[in-house]
Design an enzyme around this catalytic site. Structure first.
Site, PDB file in Angstrom:
ATOM      1  N   HIS A 719      36.448  41.571  47.624  1.00 25.02           N
ATOM      2  CA  HIS A 719      36.443  40.602  46.567  1.00 25.02           C
ATOM      3  C   HIS A 719      34.975  39.924  46.183  1.00 25.02           C
ATOM      4  O   HIS A 719      34.398  39.684  47.069  1.00 25.02           O
ATOM      5  CB  HIS A 719      37.384  39.405  47.250  1.00 25.02           C
ATOM      6  CG  HIS A 719      38.056  38.378  46.144  1.00 25.02           C
ATOM      7  ND1 HIS A 719      37.143  37.504  45.636  1.00 25.02           N
ATOM      8  CD2 HIS A 719      39.114  38.318  45.666  1.00 25.02           C
ATOM      9  CE1 HIS A 719      37.967  37.025  44.678  1.00 25.02           C
ATOM     10  NE2 HIS A 719      39.140  37.386  44.791  1.00 25.02           N
ATOM     11  N   GLU A 732      40.393  33.616  42.173  1.00 25.38           N
ATOM     12  CA  GLU A 732      40.017  34.345  40.881  1.00 25.38           C
ATOM     13  C   GLU A 732      40.475  33.240  39.587  1.00 25.38           C
ATOM     14  O   GLU A 732      40.113  33.751  38.531  1.00 25.38           O
ATOM     15  CB  GLU A 732      40.886  35.674  40.731  1.00 25.38           C
ATOM     16  CG  GLU A 732      40.171  36.596  39.860  1.00 25.38           C
ATOM     17  CD  GLU A 732      40.425  38.055  40.197  1.00 25.38           C
ATOM     18  OE1 GLU A 732      40.376  38.934  39.417  1.00 25.38           O
ATOM     19  OE2 GLU A 732      40.349  38.490  41.540  1.00 25.38           O
ATOM     20  N   ARG A 735      37.685  31.607  37.603  1.00 28.62           N
ATOM     21  CA  ARG A 735      37.072  32.552  36.511  1.00 28.62           C
ATOM     22  C   ARG A 735      38.003  32.602  35.539  1.00 28.62           C
ATOM     23  O   ARG A 735      38.196  32.811  34.223  1.00 28.62           O
ATOM     24  CB  ARG A 735      36.747  34.004  36.914  1.00 28.62           C
ATOM     25  CG  ARG A 735      35.422  33.860  37.783  1.00 28.62           C
ATOM     26  CD  ARG A 735      35.002  35.222  38.234  1.00 28.62           C
ATOM     27  NE  ARG A 735      35.996  35.539  39.457  1.00 28.62           N
ATOM     28  CZ  ARG A 735      36.129  36.738  39.924  1.00 28.62           C
ATOM     29  NH1 ARG A 735      36.250  37.868  39.235  1.00 28.62           N
ATOM     30  NH2 ARG A 735      37.205  36.885  40.914  1.00 28.62           N
ATOM     31  N   HIS A 860      41.182  43.297  50.950  1.00 31.42           N
ATOM     32  CA  HIS A 860      42.359  43.899  51.047  1.00 31.42           C
ATOM     33  C   HIS A 860      42.527  45.176  51.247  1.00 31.42           C
ATOM     34  O   HIS A 860      41.365  45.907  50.847  1.00 31.42           O
ATOM     35  CB  HIS A 860      43.272  43.743  49.387  1.00 31.42           C
ATOM     36  CG  HIS A 860      44.587  43.931  49.333  1.00 31.42           C
ATOM     37  ND1 HIS A 860      45.414  43.046  49.456  1.00 31.42           N
ATOM     38  CD2 HIS A 860      45.229  45.269  49.298  1.00 31.42           C
ATOM     39  CE1 HIS A 860      46.766  43.448  49.376  1.00 31.42           C
ATOM     40  NE2 HIS A 860      46.598  45.072  49.122  1.00 31.42           N
TER      41      HIS A 860
END
Length: 925
Positions: A719, A732, A735, A860
Site C-alpha cells: 500500500h 485511500e 486521496r 494485502h
C-alpha cells in the site's frame, strides 16, 4: 380513570387556539443519525414515523442553525435551504400519522467540539471555555455577528415553516448558545449584549422576536412557538432560579405557546440549594405571575408509566414530554392507554423491530437500556469464577459472579491495586457487559487493551461455568458439537457466522487472538459496490460491467473470472445485507483504480473497519453465537474427504475436539508473517506491514493439511500510504476525498488515484523513497479518519502552505506552484500533468493545511487457497473438500495481481455470506 388520567388523554388547547389531541409529547432526543453534512436519511424518517400516531405531538431533535453550531456527531441541520426537503419528509410522516410535528432549533455555541466543525474554533458570547475537561476556548462573536446569528435563527424558523412543521421549539437550555448569552458565567461582554441581566436577556428575546416575525410573514397564527429552558446553573456566577423566572416573564410577555422545563426528572429539586427538597416545578408554580401562568409548561424526565405522568400533572405541569420510553416502546402511548406496566429496557435482538437507527443504538443513553435476552437458553453453573485481567500495565484478579442464565456481577478482587485510569475504564466496560449480559461489547474508547482484557476474563469464566454445568449434568464433559465452526473473527468470519445462524444452524466462532476483529478492524476506506440503492439516491450512475472491467484491469487480468463475476454481481446485495442488520454504509467516495464513486462507508465519513466490526459483533451477540477467543485451531479433522471436526488449543494449553459438519476458514492473509512474505517475494524484505499481528497465514496451512491447492501466492500488494514509524495505514479515502501526494521537493510525481501497485512504485522511485500526502480543511471535514491520525500524532499541520513548507523543509516555490497547478486542474476538471480523472473535488486552498509522511508497506496478500464459485475449498486435483469452505483474504484468485482499494471489504462480506450460507446448507443436508 382518575380526573388526572382523563386530563392526560383528552385534547389540550394551546394559547393560540391549536388543539393537541392529548397532553403527551415525544421529547426531542439526539439520534446522531444524520448524514455527515446534517441532511436527513431514510433511517431517521422511519424512526419518527414509527413513533408518531397515538402520541399528541412529536418534537423532532434539535437542528443546528449554523454550520459552526452542531454539538454532537450525526446532528441534523437547518442551516441552508438544501435541508428543507429532507426535514419535510420527517414532518410529513409524523403528520400523516395524526400527530403534531414540532422542530427544535439550536446553536451549540461553546459546547461545540472543534473536531465536529472541521477543526474550526467554536463561537460564543465570550472567549471563555466551558468548565469541563478538554473544552476548547471559543471565539467571541462580534456585535455584527450577534445580529447575524439572530438572523440565522429567523431563517431556520422560515425553513421549518416551509418544511411543513406545525411549530418550532427554541432551544434555550442545555448550556447551548441562547443560554450562554443569558448566563453571567459564559457571557462577560461589555457591549449591548452583555453585562446587566436585562442586556443578557436581549439575545433570547431577540430570537423569540424574529421567530414571531417569520411566523407572521410565512405562516399563520396556528404555528406553535415553544421555548426550552434550563432552570439553574451550578457555576459561580451562574443562572439562578430567580434569574430564570425573570427571563420567562419577559418571554411570556412577548408571547409563547408553551415552555419546556429541561430537567433530568420532572420532580427534580434545586441543584444549587441542595438542602431544599422542594421540586422546582412547585417553586415555579408558586412564583409565576398571572401572565406567565397562561403559558402551558411541559415537564420531562423519568416518565415511563402512567403513574409517572399523573404525578407530574399533579405537581403543576400541563404537558408531559416522554424521552427514553418512546425509544424503547415506539407504541408507548398505546401501551399506557391500555394500562400496561412497563420496564425501561430494550431487548438486544430488537433494534430493527423497534426501528432504532444504528447510531442511536450505539449512543450511551440507549446502550444503557440494552439487555441481551439471548443467554436465557444457555446453562451456566451458578457461582463465582475468579479470572486474571492482564494488559500491558496490570495483572489483576476479577470475580465473575454467574447465575444459571447469565452474568450477575463483575468485581475487582479487594487487594487489586489498579490506577485511576484503569478503574474508570473498568467501570464503563463492566457496565456494558452487565447491560448486554455478554462479553461481546464495544471496547471503551481510549482504553481498548484494558477493555479487551476484562472481556477475555469474563469469556473464560463463562466457558468454565458452562463446562462445570455439563459435568454436573452428565458426570463427564462430552465433546462440544456445532453444525458450523467458523475460524477467524474478521469481517468474513463474522458475516459467515451470522448468515449460518440465520439459516438455522448452530455456530461456533474460534479466534486465536484475544480480541474480535481480525484485520478488518483496521480497514479505513470503505466497501465497493456498483448499482446500489445509495448510489441511486446520490445520482451516481454506475454499472456492474464497469466495476468488473476496472477490477480486472487493476488485477492485471489475472483475476479468477468466475469469482470476480460473483463478487461484482452480489456486491449490491451485500450492501443491503449489512443495512438489514443495522450496518448502513450510505456515504460514498472513491479509491485508486475506480473511475466512479462506489466506495461505500459510514454516513459520517469515518473509517469503515471499526464501524463494521462493531455492527457485526452486535449481530453476533443478538444471535447468541458462541465465540472462543485466545484459541487456536491446530487441526481440521476429516475422515476420507469429509470434515468431521476441529481440534483447538486455548491459552491455558487445554486441547479440545469439537465435532462439526462444516468449517468456514476466514483467517485472513499472511502479510504479518515476514518469513512467508519473503519466501514468495524476496524484494519485500524489510518492509513494514499494515496488518495486525495475527495475519500469519495459519488458515492456509490448516487447509493445506487437508490437501487444499493454492494460487497467486507471489501476488503481494504493498500500500502506498503507510506512516512508517507506526505502520499505520493512511486511508485511500483521503486521496479519494481530494488529497495529493508531493515529494520532498514539493512536487507531485504521479496520478494519486492510480492503482496501489503503480503509486507505490512511483514513491519507491523517488530519491528519498517517501512522500507526503497533503490536504486541506475541506478534505479533513469530510473524512473523519483524519481525526484519528491527528490524535495519533501522525499529522503535521499549519495555517498556510508557507508555514507547512517550513515545517516539512519543502521548497516553498515548488509547493506553491504544485498547489496552483492542481487547483487549476480541479477548476477545469482536467489534470493534464498526470492524467488524474477522479477525486478532483475542490481546490486545496482552505487552511489549515495538513501533511502526513508516508511510504509503502506490505498490505494485502492476493494469493491463498483455491475455492470454486460456491466458496468450497478445492484440492490439488480441483475437487471439492467436503465440508471445507473459505472466505476473505485466506482465498486466492479474486483480486489477481493487485487489489483495488475498497474491494477487500466487499470481498469479505460477499464471500463471507456465501460461505456461511453454503456451509449451513451442507451441515443441514
Amino acid at each position: 380513570m382518575s380526573d388526572i388520567t382523563d386530563r392526560l388523554f383528552t385534547p389540550f388547547q394551546l394559547p393560540n387556539g391549536v388543539e393537541l389531541k392529548n397532553r403527551l409529547l415525544m421529547a426531542p432526543m439526539t439520534t446522531c443519525t444524520g448524514f455527515y453534512d446534517g441532511t436527513v436519511n431514510k433511517e431517521l424518517i422511519e424512526y419518527y414515523q414509527a413513533r408518531a400516531g397515538s402520541i399528541g405531538t412529536v418534537i423532532v431533535e434539535c437542528c443546528f442553525i449554523d454550520n459552526l453550531g452542531l454539538a454532537f456527531p450525526g446532528a441534523i441541520g437547518i442551516d441552508n435551504d438544501d435541508k428543507i426537503e429532507g426535514l419535510a419528509k420527517i414532518a410529513k410522516v409524523i403528520k400523516e400519522k395524526g400527530s403534531k410535528a414540532i422542530l427544535q432549533i439550536y446553536h451549540g455555541g461553546r459546547m461545540v467540539e472543534p473536531k465536529l466543525i472541521g477543526g474550526q474554533t467554536p463561537v460564543a458570547p465570550s472567549a471563555l471555555a466551558a468548565p469541563r475537561d478538554g473544552a476548547a476556548t471559543p471565539r467571541a462573536l462580534s456585535t455584527a455577528e450577534v445580529a447575524g446569528m439572530i438572523t440565522k435563527f429567523g431563517e431556520a424558523v422560515r425553513r421549518a415553516i416551509e418544511a411543513g412543521f406545525d411549530g418550532v421549539e427554541i432551544h434555550g437550555a442545555n448550556t447551548y448558545l441562547i443560554q450562554q448569552f443569558y448566563s453571567p458565567n459564559s457571557n462577560q461582554r461589555d457591549d449591548e449584549w452583555g453585562g446587566s441581566r436585562d442586556n443578557r436577556a436581549k439575545f433570547p428575546l431577540a430570537v423569540l422576536e424574529i421567530t414571531h416575525q417569520m411566523v407572521q410573514q410565512h405562516a399563520d397564527p396556528s404555528f406553535i412557538i415553544g421555548y426550552r429552558f434550563s432552570p439553574e446553573e451550578m457555576e459561580v456566577p451562574g443562572i439562578r432560579f430567580d434569574d430564570t423566572m425573570y427571563l420567562l416573564e419577559k418571554l411570556a410577555a412577548r408571547g409563547l405557546h408553551y415552555l419546556h422545563f429541561s430537567v433530568g426528572h420532572t420532580l427534580r429539586p434545586s441543584i444549587v440549594d441542595t438542602t431544599d427538597p422542594t421540586p422546582l416545578i412547585q417553586k415555579y408554580v408558586a412564583m409565576r405571575s398571572a401572565q406567565l401562568a397562561q403559558v402551558p409548561v411541559m415537564g420531562v424526565g423519568g416518565v415511563v408509566n402512567q403513574c409517572d405522568a399523573e404525578v407530574a400533572l399533579d405537581h403543576g405541569y400541563d404537558l408531559i414530554a416522554v424521552g427514553k420510553a418512546t425509544i424503547a416502546y415506539p407504541d408507548w402511548t398505546d401501551r399506557i392507554m391500555a394500562q400496561q406496566s412497563l420496564e425501561l429496557f430494550i431487548d438486544s435482538s430488537k433494534r430493527e423491530a423497534l426501528t432504532i437507527p444504528e447510531p442511536l443504538w450505539r449512543f450511551s443513553l440507549v446502550e444503557a437500556m440494552i439487555r441481551d435476552m439471548s443467554m436465557s437458553g444457555k446453562k451456566f453453573m451458578a457461582g463465582v469464577f475468579q479470572e486474571k485481567v492482564v494488559d500491558e500495565s496490570h495483572e489483576l484478579l476479577v470475580n465473575v459472579s454467574l447465575e444459571s442464565d447469565g452474568i450477575k456481577n463483575i468485581e475487582l478482587v479487594a487487594d487489586s491495586q489498579p490506577d485511576a485510569a484503569f478503574l474508570d475504564s473498568f467501570e464503563i466496560i463492566r457496565s456494558r457487559i452487565l447491560d448486554a449480559n455478554s462479553p461481546h461489547v464495544d471496547a471503551v474508547t481510549g482504553a481498548t487493551t484494558q477493555s479487551e482484557a476484562v472481556k477475555k476474563a469474563v469469556s473464560k469464566a463463562l466457558a468454565k461455568s458452562t463446562k462445570a454445568a455439563q459435568l454436573a449434568d452428565g458426570g463427564e464433559a462430552k465433546p462440544q458439537q456445532y453444525d458450523v465452526v467458523v475460524i477467524g473473527t474478521g469481517g468474513a468470519g463474522l458475516a459467515a457466522a451470522i448468515q449460518a445462524s440465520d439459516d438455522g444452524t448452530s455456530v461456533l466462532v474460534v479466534e486465536k487472538m484475544p480480541v474480535i476483529g481480525g484485520n478488518t478492524i483496521k480497514a479505513s476506506a470503505g466497501m465497493n459496490a456498483a448499482e446500489t440503492r445509495f448510489q441511486r439516491i446520490k445520482g451516481i450512475s454506475d454499472s456492474k460491467e464497469l466495476f468488473y472491467q476496472e477490477s480486472l484491469k487493476g488485477g492485471q487480468h489475472k483475476n479468477n473470472p468466475v469469482l470476480l463475476q460473483y463478487f461484482v454481481d452480489n456486491a449490491p446485495e451485500a450492501i443491503e445485507w449489512l443495512a438489514d442488520r443495522g450496518i448502513e454504509l450510505n456515504d460514498i467516495t472513491t479509491t485508486g483504480g475506480m473511475s466512479i464513486d462506489r466506495t461505500h462507508r459510514p454516513a459520517d465519513g469515518s473509517a469503515v473497519g471499526g464501524y463494521l466490526i462493531s455492527g457485526l459483533v452486535k449481530n453476533l451477540t443478538q444471535r447468541a453465537i458462541d465465540v472462543m477467543l485466545d484459541t487456536s485451531v491446530t487441526e481440521i479433522v476429516s475422515e476420507g474427504n469429509q470434515v468431521t471436526g476441529v481440534r483447538v488449543l486455548n491459552d491455558d494449553n487445554e486441547e479440545q475436539l469439537i465435532i462439526t459438519k462444516a468449517v468456514v476458514v476466514a483467517t485472513g492473509g499472511f502479510s504479518a508473517n515476514s518469513e512467508m512474505v519473503v519466501k514468495y517475494r524476496p524484494d519485500l524484505d524489510g518492509f513494514v506491514t499494515t496488518n495486525h499481528k495475527g495475519a500469519t497465514g495459519g488458515g492456509i496451512a490448516l487447509l493445506q493439511q487437508l490437501g487444499a491447492d493454492t494460487v497467486d501466492m507471489g501476488e503481494i500488494q504493498i500500500h502506498p500510504t503507510v506512516e512508517q514509524t507506526t505502520s499505520y495505514l493512511i486511508s485511500e479515502s483521503i486521496r479519494g476525498g481530494g488529497a495529493i501526494l508531493v515529494s520532498q521537493q514539493g512536487k507531485r510525481f504521479h496520478n494519486e488515484m492510480d492503482t496501489r501497485d503503480k503509486v507505490s512504485a512511483a514513491i519507491i522511485a523517488l530519491p528519498e523513497k517517501y512522500a507526503y500526502i497533503m490536504f486541506d480543511e475541506q478534505i479533513r471535514a469530510k473524512n473523519k479518519a483524519v481525526e484519528e491520525y491527528l490524535a495519533r500524532g501522525l499529522v503535521v499541520s499549519a495555517e498556510s502552505p508557507k508555514a507547512l513548507a517550513e515545517k516539512l523543509d519543502i521548497d516553498l516555490h515548488n509547493l506553491l506552484a504544485t498547489l496552483e497547478n492542481f487547483n487549476v486542474a480541479v477548476e477545469k476538471q482536467v489534470d493534464e500533468e498526470f492524467g488524474r480523472r477522479t477525486a478532483l473535488r475542490h481546490p486545496i486552498n482552505q487552511g489549515p493545511f495538513y501533511a502526513i509522511r508516508i511510504a509503502p508497506g506490505v498490505h494485502h496478500t492476493m494469493g491463498g487457497v483455491v475455492i470454486n464459485g460456491e466458496s468450497a475449498v478445492l484440492n490439488s486435483d480441483q475437487q471439492v473438500i467436503n465440508g471445507a469452505w473459505a472466505a476473505g483474504e485466506v482465498v486466492g484468485g479474486i483480486h489477481g495481481a493487485n487489489r483495488i482499494g475498497g474491494n477487500a471489504v466487499a470481498d469479505i462480506i460477499i464471500f463471507g455470506i456465501q460461505a456461511g450460507r453454503n456451509a449451513a446448507a451442507s451441515a443441514r443436508g
